[in-house]
Design a protein around this motif. Structure first.
Motif, mmCIF file in Angstrom:
data_model
loop_
_atom_site.group_PDB
_atom_site.id
_atom_site.type_symbol
_atom_site.label_atom_id
_atom_site.label_comp_id
_atom_site.label_asym_id
_atom_site.label_seq_id
_atom_site.Cartn_x
_atom_site.Cartn_y
_atom_site.Cartn_z
ATOM 1 N N ARG A 1 0.515 -1.496 -0.057
ATOM 2 C CA ARG A 1 0.198 -0.118 -0.563
ATOM 3 C C ARG A 1 0.884 1.175 -0.222
ATOM 4 N N ILE A 2 1.606 1.161 0.350
ATOM 5 C CA ILE A 2 3.245 2.445 0.922
ATOM 6 C C ILE A 2 3.718 2.592 -0.498
ATOM 7 N N GLN A 3 3.515 1.139 -1.387
ATOM 8 C CA GLN A 3 4.519 1.271 -2.586
ATOM 9 C C GLN A 3 3.413 2.569 -3.456
ATOM 10 N N ILE A 4 1.662 1.494 -3.551
ATOM 11 C CA ILE A 4 0.929 2.923 -4.432
ATOM 12 C C ILE A 4 1.056 4.099 -4.019
ATOM 13 N N LEU A 5 0.717 4.821 -2.933
ATOM 14 C CA LEU A 5 1.200 5.621 -2.004
ATOM 15 C C LEU A 5 1.734 6.551 -3.152
ATOM 16 N N PHE A 6 2.742 5.776 -2.668
ATOM 17 C CA PHE A 6 4.604 6.744 -3.526
ATOM 18 C C PHE A 6 4.028 6.739 -4.959
ATOM 19 N N GLU A 7 4.467 5.396 -5.746
ATOM 20 C CA GLU A 7 3.907 6.261 -6.897
ATOM 21 C C GLU A 7 3.377 7.064 -7.545
ATOM 22 N N MET A 8 1.494 7.321 -6.926
ATOM 23 C CA MET A 8 0.832 8.174 -6.914
ATOM 24 C C MET A 8 0.771 9.060 -6.796
ATOM 25 N N SER A 9 1.908 9.595 -5.611
ATOM 26 C CA SER A 9 2.367 10.876 -5.694
ATOM 27 C C SER A 9 3.700 11.394 -6.024
ATOM 28 N N SER A 10 4.418 10.179 -6.656
ATOM 29 C CA SER A 10 5.610 10.661 -7.842
ATOM 30 C C SER A 10 5.426 10.577 -9.067
ATOM 31 N N LEU A 11 3.696 10.357 -9.473
ATOM 32 C CA LEU A 11 3.200 11.319 -10.622
ATOM 33 C C LEU A 11 2.861 12.406 -10.835
ATOM 34 N N LYS A 12 2.664 13.223 -9.914
ATOM 35 C CA LYS A 12 2.472 14.400 -9.747
ATOM 36 C C LYS A 12 3.247 15.230 -11.050
ATOM 37 N N LEU A 13 4.553 14.944 -10.539
ATOM 38 C CA LEU A 13 5.710 15.558 -10.930
ATOM 39 C C LEU A 13 5.672 15.668 -12.313
ATOM 40 N N GLN A 14 5.560 14.249 -12.994
ATOM 41 C CA GLN A 14 5.334 13.759 -14.458
ATOM 42 C C GLN A 14 3.884 14.842 -15.053
ATOM 43 N N LYS A 15 2.910 14.845 -14.365
ATOM 44 C CA LYS A 15 1.222 15.007 -14.715
ATOM 45 C C LYS A 15 1.656 16.405 -14.814
ATOM 46 N N ARG A 16 2.553 17.456 -14.001
ATOM 47 C CA ARG A 16 2.852 18.730 -13.944
ATOM 48 C C ARG A 16 3.819 19.182 -15.417
ATOM 49 N N LEU A 17 4.787 18.409 -15.437
ATOM 50 C CA LEU A 17 5.743 18.943 -16.357
ATOM 51 C C LEU A 17 4.355 18.122 -17.904
ATOM 52 N N ALA A 18 4.053 17.472 -18.052
ATOM 53 C CA ALA A 18 3.074 16.665 -19.360
ATOM 54 C C ALA A 18 2.542 17.658 -19.534
ATOM 55 N N ALA A 19 1.461 18.389 -18.619
ATOM 56 C CA ALA A 19 0.909 19.623 -18.936
ATOM 57 C C ALA A 19 1.244 20.470 -19.739
ATOM 58 N N SER A 20 2.758 20.953 -18.593
ATOM 59 C CA SER A 20 3.287 22.333 -19.194
ATOM 60 C C SER A 20 3.919 21.893 -20.513
ATOM 61 N N VAL A 21 4.371 20.174 -21.449
ATOM 62 C CA VAL A 21 4.709 20.615 -22.899
ATOM 63 C C VAL A 21 3.595 20.483 -23.958
#
Length: 200
Positions: A1-21
Motif C-alpha cells: 500500500r505504501i508503494q502504491i501511494l509513493f507511485e501515485m504521489s511520484s507521478l504528480k511531477l510527471q503530470k505537471r511537466l506533461a501539462a506544461s509540455v
C-alpha cells in the motif's frame, strides 16, 4: 500500500511537466496506468516528450459542450414560443425599455423628415414645424407622419388655388370698376359737350 501511494504521489511531477509540455491543464493529461513505473522514471521535460511520442502520455480530447439544444430553443423563441408570463423575470420596461422604443421612433421620423427635405418634398419651414411636432409625440409612427404631410401639402395647394382665384376675382372687379368709371367720365364729357353746343 505504501508503494502504491509513493507511485501515485511520484507521478504528480510527471503530470505537471506533461501539462506544461502539452500546454494544457493537469486534468487533460492521461498517463498510461500500465506503464506507471516507466513514467515515474521520467523526471525531465525531454523524457516526458519522449513518453508523449511513444504514446504513454496523451492529451485528452476536449469535452463536447453542444449548443444544439440552445439553438433549437432560440429558434422556438424567435417565433414566440416559451415567452409567456411564466418565463418572464423582469418588468416589461426592463425587458424592452420605453426609452429605447422612443429613441427608435424618433430616429425613424427624423430620418423621414430629413429625406423629404433633401428631396424637396417639404420646405425648411414645414420641416422645422414637423420636427418639433414629432418631438412633442404627435405622430405615432411613420405612416401617420406621411399621411399628415400629404394632407398638409394638399391643404396648402387648395389654399394657394383659393388665393389665386380671389386675386383673379379682385383683378376682374377692379378692371370692371375702372371701366365703369371711364364710361361715367365719358358720359359726363359727352353731356357737357352737348349742353355747350345747345348754349352756342
Amino acid at each position: 500500500r505504501i508503494q502504491i501511494l509513493f507511485e501515485m504521489s511520484s507521478l504528480k511531477l510527471q503530470k505537471r511537466l506533461a501539462a506544461s509540455v502539452l500546454k494544457c491543464g493537469r486534468k487533460k493529461v492521461w498517463l498510461d496506468p500500465n506503464e506507471s513505473s516507466e513514467i515515474s522514471n521520467a523526471n525531465s521535460r525531454q523524457n516526458i516528450k519522449k513518453l508523449i511520442k511513444d504514446g504513454l502520455i496523451i492529451k485528452k480530447p476536449q469535452t463536447v459542450h453542444s449548443r444544439a439544444r440552445c439553438r433549437k430553443l432560440k429558434e422556438a423563441k424567435r417565433v414566440g414560443r416559451h415567452t409567456g408570463t411564466g418565463k418572464r423575470k423582469g418588468t416589461a420596461n426592463a425587458r424592452m425599455p420605453e426609452k429605447v422604443i422612443w429613441m427608435r421612433r424618433m430616429r425613424v421620423l427624423r430620418r423621414l423628415l430629413k429625406k423629404y427635405r433633401e428631396d424637396k418634398k417639404i420646405d425648411k419651414h414645414m420641416y422645422h414645424a414637423l420636427y418639433l411636432q414629432s418631438k412633442g409625440n404627435i405622430f405615432k409612427n411613420k405612416r401617420v407622419l406621411m399621411e399628415h404631410i400629404h394632407k398638409k401639402k394638399a391643404e396648402g395647394l387648395r389654399l394657394k388655388a383659393l388665393q389665386e382665384q380671389a386675386e383673379a376675382r379682385r383683378a376682374r372687379t377692379k378692371a370692371a370698376h375702372e371701366r365703369k368709371l371711364a364710361r361715367g367720365a365719358q358720359k359726363h364729357a359727352e353731356m357737357f359737350a352737348h349742353i355747350e353746343d345747345n348754349i352756342q
